[in-house]
Design an enzyme around this catalytic site. Structure first.
Site, PDB file in Angstrom:
ATOM      1  N   CYS A  13     -48.839  21.642  13.480  1.00 14.67           N
ATOM      2  CA  CYS A  13     -47.614  21.822  12.706  1.00 14.67           C
ATOM      3  C   CYS A  13     -46.861  23.025  13.246  1.00 14.67           C
ATOM      4  O   CYS A  13     -47.274  23.663  14.214  1.00 14.67           O
ATOM      5  CB  CYS A  13     -47.936  22.028  11.225  1.00 14.67           C
ATOM      6  SG  CYS A  13     -48.855  23.551  10.894  1.00 14.67           S
ATOM      7  N   ASP A 435      -9.766  22.877  35.475  1.00 17.87           N
ATOM      8  CA  ASP A 435      -9.356  23.074  36.858  1.00 17.87           C
ATOM      9  C   ASP A 435      -8.577  21.832  37.287  1.00 17.87           C
ATOM     10  O   ASP A 435      -8.743  20.755  36.706  1.00 17.87           O
ATOM     11  CB  ASP A 435     -10.593  23.265  37.731  1.00 17.87           C
ATOM     12  CG  ASP A 435     -10.246  23.364  39.199  1.00 17.87           C
ATOM     13  OD1 ASP A 435      -9.320  24.118  39.535  1.00 17.87           O
ATOM     14  OD2 ASP A 435     -10.892  22.665  40.007  1.00 17.87           O
ATOM     15  N   ASP A 637     -15.097  27.389  41.082  1.00 18.63           N
ATOM     16  CA  ASP A 637     -14.790  27.894  39.744  1.00 18.63           C
ATOM     17  C   ASP A 637     -15.977  28.597  39.095  1.00 18.63           C
ATOM     18  O   ASP A 637     -16.011  28.753  37.879  1.00 18.63           O
ATOM     19  CB  ASP A 637     -14.340  26.735  38.845  1.00 18.63           C
ATOM     20  CG  ASP A 637     -13.090  26.062  39.375  1.00 18.63           C
ATOM     21  OD1 ASP A 637     -12.122  26.769  39.672  1.00 18.63           O
ATOM     22  OD2 ASP A 637     -13.096  24.827  39.500  1.00 18.63           O
TER      23      ASP A 637
END
Length: 760
Positions: A13, A435, A637
């Site tokens: 768990c 772009d 970029d």
């Protein structure tokens, strides 16, 4: 520092996961530790000079967990959650729980509702209470054996002062069992009224229901890893390579870079490579999300695991093994699925202290009922119901399971999300920065119009242009050559070729000086280009004009411009419909930028920007509280992609190694941008739903089990067996809700010119 994955056994768990994190994170040399309970893996960042594997293994073994290193060759494979013998255990428990329930419940049902269900008189609780109780005990023992791991794990965790979910089950059912055994002892002494305090069937049914829930949960978790499993199944196990002039079949692991590999129709391409002979149409849908096969010819790149549909090809291997695109995709997915997004932090904190809190609530509730004058059996029922209904698993599974499925579904659509944090951030962006070149446009200039000085000069104009440009390496030259080739023109021979930077090219054709370039080049040759002004006025201001001259004669002008992607306008419209403001950032000329922006449906344009200018503009938007998504090519970029809240790289399948982006789109299709954002929003919404129901389940279920409604309004009490059923179903419901993401389909509107391309 080294980052590595380890497979962990013995976790049951969220409390277990948090304990593993705490134990591993406390070791010397460990920077951080993170456990993904959905994949049962520990990701560790540590200094290998300080921490060795033996120390890590020893520390976790003391806490009750097993660990093994995930080797390099195993990293690419999925590790499905182990069933842990649940099918066999569940079958055994069910086989004995069903008759036990019948024996325990039928006498009460017959009496309460005047029924006549068949029941053996020899086991009547009224006339034979001791046999009735003994048979129940005998039937209960195999069920206890089937669920024995709950007791060994649960009580061991209590002794280690780190109780987990198994501890709740173990203590709750043990209380019912011990009280039943005490009642059985009273029956042996002849106190027949004790038959009413036999709860063997409650313990058995609780264990059976929880085993059933675990079985269903694990099956669902296995299905949540289906995306990676599908990708791994794509890779062929063998390849046909050319060695010594002969074609031989070798194992995939024996293929080396620069090997020549033969690909026949119907075969999957075993490695990344470039076509050196032949051509075909290749189905890359499982890697890029592109529905239709794409044509691949000599010189084109191929992605390993894609399907060759028609022709035969010879390729040269460029990437093999763990360096292949498929391997990188799987690695990115696994890393992303193991990442914890910010939204999960509250659930992590709550689940870490959940079990201890539940024990306290159970003891408090049982004690208060005893103090109020309730019978011990009543208080025991309350105590057991509180322990059994509590479910930390639902909280622990809420986020990782949704991430597992959502990021996997993204991979099937050609959308690679690198982290859970990026997925959450993408769902919250409100400004889209785009772009131009390679993102909105194809990145390949094309001839948009031809303006000959006279109709009879058009062929001569194109012949001169393609002959001169054939010796040029400028991007505009490719556009002219492709256009001339489509019209059946072939380049001629040029002498004295020369290129003038910023102006154009010139040379001698058939003994005559010729030039192709801008108006400045024409002026240098003494030619007045303005005489074509009435014709070129038809061209868009953003087009680049190439004037052609032979000797002192102006033959005409060719208008060249980058072409917008077919899907760009539709994608921008979809993004604006999603509530995003769009702005185009480009280093191109203002006229060209405005032309493309108008065609794409973008109002805000910032042109003639340096890479640093794009970064500054994104920072400016962020200073106003905007969350910015930057979409670019992932290379030029890079600074802007890194500055943005989310960087998205539009790639072509060979760009998956782009480190600057948070999300990589495997195909250069603008429609993938809104699809990625819709998937992010759907996944985040699914996580919120899971967390909401997990919190609500425990917030409402525990008070009901504690008897709050009964105390205040005389409402119903929760039977421990129903509490066990609710607990089992809570985890199953969370995982099942996450699995709905497997059916996610982006609601992207297709324009008429893009519908055919995407197979809509």
């Amino acid at each position: 520092m080294k980052e590595e994955d380890f497979a962990v056994t013995g976790m049951h768990c969220a409390s277990c996961a948090r304990l593993v994190e705490r134990k591993a994170g406390a070791l010397p040399g460990v920077a951080w530790a993170f456990v993904n309970i959905a994949t049962e893996k520990l990701r560790l960042r540590y200094d290998p000079q300080t921490l060795c594997h033996a120390h890590l293994e020893s520390a976790l073994k003391e806490a009750g967990f097993g660990i093994c290193r995930v080797h390099a060759e195993e990293t690419l494979a999925t590790r499905e959650p182990a069933q842990g013998g649940f099918p066999r255990r569940l079958s055994l428990a069910a086989a004995f729980s069903l008759p036990l329930c019948y024996i325990a419940m039928v006498p009460m049902l017959n009496m309460a509702y005047s029924l006549a269900l068949p029941f053996p008189a020899a086991l009547s609780p009224m006339h034979a209470p001791l046999p009735y109780a003994l048979v129940q005990l005998v039937l209960c023992l195999p069920v206890l054996f089937a669920g024995s791991h709950f007791y060994t794990n649960g009580f061991t965790s209590i002794l280690r002062r780190a109780p987990n979910m198994d501890a709740l089950i173990a203590v709750g059912t043990s209380a019912a069992l011990l009280h039943s055994l005490y009642s059985l002892f009273l029956l042996i002494q002849g106190r027949h009224h004790a038959v009413e305090q036999i709860y063997f069937e409650s313990a058995a049914v609780i264990i059976s229901l929880i085993l059933c829930g675990k079985f269903l949960e694990n099956r669902a978790r296995q299905r949540s890893s289906a995306a990676i499993a599908k990708l791994m199944q794509l890779a062929p196990t063998t390849a046909t390579v050319i060695r010594g002039g002969e074609e031989i079949r070798v194992a995939l692991g024996e293929v080396r870079t620069d090997d020549l590999v033969r690909i026949r129709p119907g075969e999957r391409i075993p490695v990344d490579g470039v076509v050196v002979e032949g051509g075909s149409h290749v189905d890359e849908s499982m890697l890029t999300g592109e529905s239709l096969p794409v044509e691949r010819r000599t010189g084109d790149q191929l992605i390993g695991a894609s399907l060759n549909t028609t022709g035969s090809m010879l390729i040269r291997a460029t990437r093999v093994g763990e360096h292949s695109v498929l391997a990188q995709i799987v690695r990115l997915i696994q890393e992303a699925q193991g990442n914890r997004p910010p939204i999960a932090r509250l659930a992590d904190v709550v689940s870490g202290y959940f079990v201890q809190a539940v024990f306290g609530i159970a003891l408090l509730a049982g004690g208060l009922w005893l103090l109020s004058g309730a019978e011990f059996a009543f208080a025991l029922r309350i105590f057991t119901a509180v322990l059994v209904i509590a479910c930390p698993c639902a909280l622990g599974l809420a986020t990782p399971t949704a991430l597992l499925v959502g990021i996997g579904r993204g991979a099937e659509l050609g959308i690679l999300i690198k982290s859970g944090s990026a997925l959450e951030a993408a769902a919250k962006v409100d400004v889209l920065a785009l772009d131009k070149t390679g993102t909105i446009t194809e990145g390949k200039p094309v001839v948009r119009a031809v303006f000959p000085a006279s109709p009879s000069e058009e062929t001569a104009l194109l012949q001169l242009a393609c002959t001169l440009e054939n010796a040029s390496e400028h991007p505009l030259a490719d556009a002219v050559l492709r256009y001339a080739d489509e019209r059946g023109l072939k380049p001629g021979k040029v002498d004295g070729f020369s290129a003038v930077a910023g102006q154009g090219v010139h040379g001698t054709l058939n003994g005559e000086a010729c030039a192709l370039g801008n108006a400045r080049m024409m002026a240098a040759y003494g030619i007045d280009a303005s005489m074509l002004a009435p014709l070129v006025a038809q061209a868009d201001p953003g087009h680049t004009l190439l004037f052609a001259a032979r000797g002192e004669t102006l033959l005409g002008c060719i208008a060249v411009a980058d072409s917008i992607k077919k899907s760009a306008r539709t994608a921008v419209a979809d993004l604006r419909a999603m509530g995003l403001d769009a702005v185009m950032l480009t280093g191109d000329r203002q006229n060209a930028a405005q032309s493309i922006a108008k065609e794409a449906g973008i109002d805000n344009v910032l042109a003639e920007l340096l890479p640093s200018g794009k970064t500054e503009e994104i920072a400016r938007l962020q200073s106003f509280g905007k969350r910015v998504l930057m979409v670019g090519d992932g290379i030029n970029d890079a600074p802007a992609l890194a500055q943005a809240d989310v960087g998205m790289a539009v790639g072509s399948g060979t760009d998956v190694a782009m480190e600057s982006a948070d999300i990589v789109l495997m195909r250069a299709d603008m429609l993938a941008v809104p699809a990625a954002l819709q998937l992010s929003r759907a996944t985040l919404r699914n996580i919120k739903q899971n967390l909401f129901w997990a919190f609500c389940y425990n917030a409402l279920g525990i008070p009901v089990a504690a008897g709050v409604l009964y105390a205040l309004f005389g409402g119903p009490l929760l039977n421990p067996m129903l509490a066990a059923l609710a607990m089992a179903l809570s985890s199953v419901s969370v995982v099942s809700n996450a699995l709905r993401l497997r059916a996610f389909k982006p609601s992207v509107r297709h324009s008429p010119d893009s519908r055919e391309k995407h197979g809509s």
